[in-house]
Design a protein around this motif. Sequence first.
Motif, PDB file in Angstrom:
ATOM      1  N   GLU A 139       5.818  11.938  30.431  1.00  0.00           N
ATOM      2  CA  GLU A 139       6.388  11.544  31.730  1.00  0.00           C
ATOM      3  C   GLU A 139       5.403  10.693  32.512  1.00  0.00           C
ATOM      4  N   SER A 140       4.130  10.934  32.337  1.00  0.00           N
ATOM      5  CA  SER A 140       3.090  10.206  33.072  1.00  0.00           C
ATOM      6  C   SER A 140       3.037   8.720  32.696  1.00  0.00           C
ATOM      7  N   GLU A 141       3.703   8.308  31.612  1.00  0.00           N
ATOM      8  CA  GLU A 141       3.703   6.904  31.196  1.00  0.00           C
ATOM      9  C   GLU A 141       4.567   6.012  32.089  1.00  0.00           C
ATOM     10  N   VAL A 142       5.435   6.631  32.896  1.00  0.00           N
ATOM     11  CA  VAL A 142       6.297   5.850  33.795  1.00  0.00           C
ATOM     12  C   VAL A 142       5.737   5.972  35.203  1.00  0.00           C
ATOM     13  N   PRO A 143       5.167   4.881  35.724  1.00  0.00           N
ATOM     14  CA  PRO A 143       4.539   4.947  37.046  1.00  0.00           C
ATOM     15  C   PRO A 143       5.560   5.036  38.186  1.00  0.00           C
TER      16      PRO A 143
ATOM     17  N   ASP B 192      11.941   5.717  40.635  1.00  0.00           N
ATOM     18  CA  ASP B 192      12.048   5.150  41.983  1.00  0.00           C
ATOM     19  C   ASP B 192      10.930   5.681  42.871  1.00  0.00           C
ATOM     20  N   GLY B 193      10.930   5.268  44.124  1.00  0.00           N
ATOM     21  CA  GLY B 193       9.880   5.640  45.070  1.00  0.00           C
ATOM     22  C   GLY B 193       9.775   7.127  45.340  1.00  0.00           C
ATOM     23  N   SER B 194      10.884   7.864  45.126  1.00  0.00           N
ATOM     24  CA  SER B 194      10.854   9.308  45.350  1.00  0.00           C
ATOM     25  C   SER B 194      10.402  10.066  44.105  1.00  0.00           C
TER      26      SER B 194
END
Length: 142
Positions: free
Chosen positions: A51-55, A72-74
């Motif tokens: 999951e950490s691969e998607v900033p 998204d931002g949230s």
Amino acid sequence: MPARPSASRRTVLRGAAVAPVAGLGLAACSAPGQGSAVAATPTAPVDLGAESEVPMGGAKLYRDHNVVVGRDGSGELKAYSTICTHAGCPINKLQGTTLTCPCHGSQFDAVTGKVVQSPATEPLAELPVKTKNGRIIAGPGA
């Protein structure tokens, strides 16, 4: 009966030079691999990675599965098929959060799936996505 005039050497060479160019024009408007099955999106849940691969506010393209995952931002993850809705070409380019189709240049927002540049008019197909033990799982049944 009068004999037909034969084509001049210049006419034959001109025709030979134009034929490949015309063929390229036709090829540019067809999907890659047309005549064979176009690569599809997952038909079952697939583990895409950490999951950490998607900033935050970014996206990651998973070419092998024809999936893009955006955050998204949230912090909410969204997954979309990367099969272009215009001509069915697999999208293989992600720059920032913009996906660009190699066939006709359609562009999509990887976080929302929306079209940002035509010729596509329909958004990308959304896929179910979840996280499990810190891993991104996408596709039907996810």
